[in-house]
Design a protein around this motif. Structure first.
Motif, PDB file in Angstrom:
ATOM      1  N   THR A   1      -9.350  -3.767   0.409  1.00  0.00           N
ATOM      2  CA  THR A   1      -8.168  -3.047   0.960  1.00  0.00           C
ATOM      3  C   THR A   1      -7.769  -2.166  -0.106  1.00  0.00           C
ATOM      4  O   THR A   1      -8.110  -2.192  -1.329  1.00  0.00           O
ATOM      5  CB  THR A   1      -7.008  -4.007   1.003  1.00  0.00           C
ATOM      6  OG1 THR A   1      -6.603  -4.845  -0.075  1.00  0.00           O
ATOM      7  CG2 THR A   1      -7.523  -5.363   2.100  1.00  0.00           C
ATOM      8  N   PRO A   2      -6.707  -1.245   0.231  1.00  0.00           N
ATOM      9  CA  PRO A   2      -6.203  -0.420  -0.845  1.00  0.00           C
ATOM     10  C   PRO A   2      -5.476  -1.049  -1.895  1.00  0.00           C
ATOM     11  O   PRO A   2      -5.617  -0.690  -3.004  1.00  0.00           O
ATOM     12  CB  PRO A   2      -4.997   0.382  -0.005  1.00  0.00           C
ATOM     13  CG  PRO A   2      -5.669   0.415   1.661  1.00  0.00           C
ATOM     14  CD  PRO A   2      -6.179  -1.041   1.501  1.00  0.00           C
ATOM     15  N   THR A   3      -4.863  -2.227  -1.768  1.00  0.00           N
ATOM     16  CA  THR A   3      -4.130  -3.005  -2.885  1.00  0.00           C
ATOM     17  C   THR A   3      -4.989  -3.731  -3.635  1.00  0.00           C
ATOM     18  O   THR A   3      -5.107  -3.557  -4.766  1.00  0.00           O
ATOM     19  CB  THR A   3      -3.030  -3.992  -2.152  1.00  0.00           C
ATOM     20  OG1 THR A   3      -3.864  -4.978  -1.326  1.00  0.00           O
ATOM     21  CG2 THR A   3      -1.975  -3.511  -1.463  1.00  0.00           C
TER      22      THR A   3
ATOM     23  N   THR B   1       0.990  -1.187  -0.050  1.00  0.00           N
ATOM     24  CA  THR B   1      -0.014  -0.030   0.015  1.00  0.00           C
ATOM     25  C   THR B   1       0.878   1.170  -0.054  1.00  0.00           C
ATOM     26  O   THR B   1       0.676   2.064  -0.805  1.00  0.00           O
ATOM     27  CB  THR B   1      -0.906  -0.127   1.226  1.00  0.00           C
ATOM     28  OG1 THR B   1      -1.772  -0.949   1.005  1.00  0.00           O
ATOM     29  CG2 THR B   1      -1.775   1.181   1.343  1.00  0.00           C
ATOM     30  N   HIS B   2       1.818   1.388   0.746  1.00  0.00           N
ATOM     31  CA  HIS B   2       2.883   2.318   1.023  1.00  0.00           C
ATOM     32  C   HIS B   2       3.515   2.620  -0.479  1.00  0.00           C
ATOM     33  O   HIS B   2       3.603   3.770  -0.849  1.00  0.00           O
ATOM     34  CB  HIS B   2       3.801   2.180   2.034  1.00  0.00           C
ATOM     35  CG  HIS B   2       4.925   3.246   2.227  1.00  0.00           C
ATOM     36  ND1 HIS B   2       4.328   4.509   2.736  1.00  0.00           N
ATOM     37  CD2 HIS B   2       6.010   3.444   1.818  1.00  0.00           C
ATOM     38  CE1 HIS B   2       5.466   5.210   2.782  1.00  0.00           C
ATOM     39  NE2 HIS B   2       6.659   4.795   2.032  1.00  0.00           N
ATOM     40  N   LEU B   3       3.784   1.482  -1.141  1.00  0.00           N
ATOM     41  CA  LEU B   3       4.872   1.737  -2.167  1.00  0.00           C
ATOM     42  C   LEU B   3       3.574   2.263  -3.407  1.00  0.00           C
ATOM     43  O   LEU B   3       4.135   3.106  -4.235  1.00  0.00           O
ATOM     44  CB  LEU B   3       5.245   0.498  -2.608  1.00  0.00           C
ATOM     45  CG  LEU B   3       6.643   0.227  -1.706  1.00  0.00           C
ATOM     46  CD1 LEU B   3       7.133  -1.332  -2.411  1.00  0.00           C
ATOM     47  CD2 LEU B   3       7.786   1.112  -2.106  1.00  0.00           C
ATOM     48  N   VAL B   4       2.614   1.489  -3.601  1.00  0.00           N
ATOM     49  CA  VAL B   4       1.723   1.680  -4.883  1.00  0.00           C
ATOM     50  C   VAL B   4       0.293   1.867  -4.928  1.00  0.00           C
ATOM     51  O   VAL B   4      -0.378   2.038  -5.842  1.00  0.00           O
ATOM     52  CB  VAL B   4       2.154   0.385  -5.939  1.00  0.00           C
ATOM     53  CG1 VAL B   4       3.650   0.358  -6.289  1.00  0.00           C
ATOM     54  CG2 VAL B   4       1.499  -0.847  -5.115  1.00  0.00           C
ATOM     55  N   ALA B   5      -0.133   1.691  -3.457  1.00  0.00           N
ATOM     56  CA  ALA B   5      -1.586   2.154  -3.399  1.00  0.00           C
ATOM     57  C   ALA B   5      -2.079   2.974  -2.305  1.00  0.00           C
ATOM     58  O   ALA B   5      -2.826   2.680  -1.576  1.00  0.00           O
ATOM     59  CB  ALA B   5      -2.243   0.699  -3.223  1.00  0.00           C
ATOM     60  N   SER B   6      -1.261   4.084  -2.211  1.00  0.00           N
ATOM     61  CA  SER B   6      -1.557   4.943  -0.972  1.00  0.00           C
ATOM     62  C   SER B   6      -2.838   5.505  -1.289  1.00  0.00           C
ATOM     63  O   SER B   6      -3.692   5.832  -2.177  1.00  0.00           O
ATOM     64  CB  SER B   6      -0.384   5.843  -0.834  1.00  0.00           C
ATOM     65  OG  SER B   6      -0.567   6.757  -2.242  1.00  0.00           O
ATOM     66  N   GLU B   7      -3.465   5.978  -0.028  1.00  0.00           N
ATOM     67  CA  GLU B   7      -4.907   6.320   0.269  1.00  0.00           C
ATOM     68  C   GLU B   7      -4.698   7.830   0.147  1.00  0.00           C
ATOM     69  O   GLU B   7      -3.920   8.202   1.185  1.00  0.00           O
ATOM     70  CB  GLU B   7      -5.677   5.846   1.380  1.00  0.00           C
ATOM     71  CG  GLU B   7      -6.094   4.463   1.253  1.00  0.00           C
ATOM     72  CD  GLU B   7      -6.661   3.915   2.469  1.00  0.00           C
ATOM     73  OE1 GLU B   7      -7.756   3.337   2.513  1.00  0.00           O
ATOM     74  OE2 GLU B   7      -5.836   4.224   3.557  1.00  0.00           O
ATOM     75  N   ASP B   8      -5.539   8.578  -0.570  1.00  0.00           N
ATOM     76  CA  ASP B   8      -5.614  10.109  -0.263  1.00  0.00           C
ATOM     77  C   ASP B   8      -6.524  10.383   0.961  1.00  0.00           C
ATOM     78  O   ASP B   8      -7.166   9.416   1.581  1.00  0.00           O
ATOM     79  CB  ASP B   8      -6.069  10.860  -1.478  1.00  0.00           C
ATOM     80  CG  ASP B   8      -7.208  10.530  -2.068  1.00  0.00           C
ATOM     81  OD1 ASP B   8      -7.948   9.650  -1.707  1.00  0.00           O
ATOM     82  OD2 ASP B   8      -7.410  10.887  -3.311  1.00  0.00           O
ATOM     83  N   ILE B   9      -6.751  11.529   1.327  1.00  0.00           N
ATOM     84  CA  ILE B   9      -7.525  11.987   2.634  1.00  0.00           C
ATOM     85  C   ILE B   9      -8.995  11.498   2.010  1.00  0.00           C
ATOM     86  O   ILE B   9      -9.507  11.178   3.162  1.00  0.00           O
ATOM     87  CB  ILE B   9      -7.463  13.337   2.707  1.00  0.00           C
ATOM     88  CG1 ILE B   9      -8.317  13.884   3.975  1.00  0.00           C
ATOM     89  CG2 ILE B   9      -7.988  14.246   1.421  1.00  0.00           C
ATOM     90  CD1 ILE B   9      -7.760  13.220   5.257  1.00  0.00           C
TER      91      ILE B   9
END
Length: 221
Positions: free
Chosen positions: A42-44, A14-22
């Protein structure tokens, strides 16, 4: 299995390629605030859906099971500005929260949120001659998965991608004597998928923050 390891790796991805915005973060928070279940993708998985949409150049998307619109937002962000997502939610309370989240995301013009039983909405779309969808994501109640899929085929065209979530149920699909109606539903669905001549399909196992499950992926012939 090591659920803690799976979750840590999921966080790494998630941190690398699928980060969530606000907006996505607040959408997840809205579920807790509204006493709704935390059962979104999940984000991924959200990023995975985006990639699938981009790969098939989707403009028209159908989703069964909106919840708080987390997956809806991920998918809508992957289609062109003139694209459309129809998403269906049975629970009016969930739909109300989803509508607020969709508005906060600035996507109200692209998302058509319909409240009611998925089966009823599918029949309405078919009866009214709705234009075929390029991508269909089924993530609703499990017992009628087979029926949802068969109706979704009537709203598809050759090349339509259909993804169905939660079809492994932590491996419980191997239990032939289960009395869990959700497991029975996906067992029946998986068997139908294996014998369906209208699609080319497979099932992938998934692990991560939501532990152990799986997705069915199908392309309409």
């Amino acid at each position: 299995m090591n659920p803690q390891l799976f979750e840590k790796v999921d966080q790494y991805i998630t941190h690398l390629v699928a980060s969530e915005d606000i907006v996505l973060q607040e959408t997840i928070q809205s579920l807790d605030d509204a006493s709704m279940p935390q059962i979104s993708v999940t984000p991924t998985q959200g990023k995975f859906l985006q990639l699938m949409l981009i790969m098939c150049k989707a403009k028209r998307v159908l989703e069964l099971g909106t919840l708080g619109a987390y997956s809806t937002i991920w998918m809508t962000r992957a289609i062109p500005s003139d694209g459309k997502v129809i998403t269906v939610e049975f629970d009016p309370h969930h739909a109300h929260i989803a509508s607020q989240n969709i508005a906060k995301a600035g996507l109200s013009d692209q998302i058509d949120l319909r409240v009611g039983k998925a089966m009823d909405v599918l029949h309405e779309l078919i009866t009214h001659g709705e234009e075929a969808f390029d991508f269909i994501f089924i993530d609703a109640d499990k017992p009628p998965y087979t029926e949802y899929f068969e109706l979704a085929l009537q709203l598809s065209h050759p090349g339509t991608v259909i993804i169905c979530d939660n079809v492994i149920r932590e491996g419980k699909i191997l239990d032939e004597n289960t009395d869990d109606e959700r497991v029975k539903g996906v067992q029946r669905f998986n068997q139908m998928l294996a014998n369906n001549p209208k699609v080319t399909a497979t099932i992938i196992q998934t692990v991560g923050a939501k532990e152990y499950d799986g997705m069915a992926l199908a392309i309409v012939k």
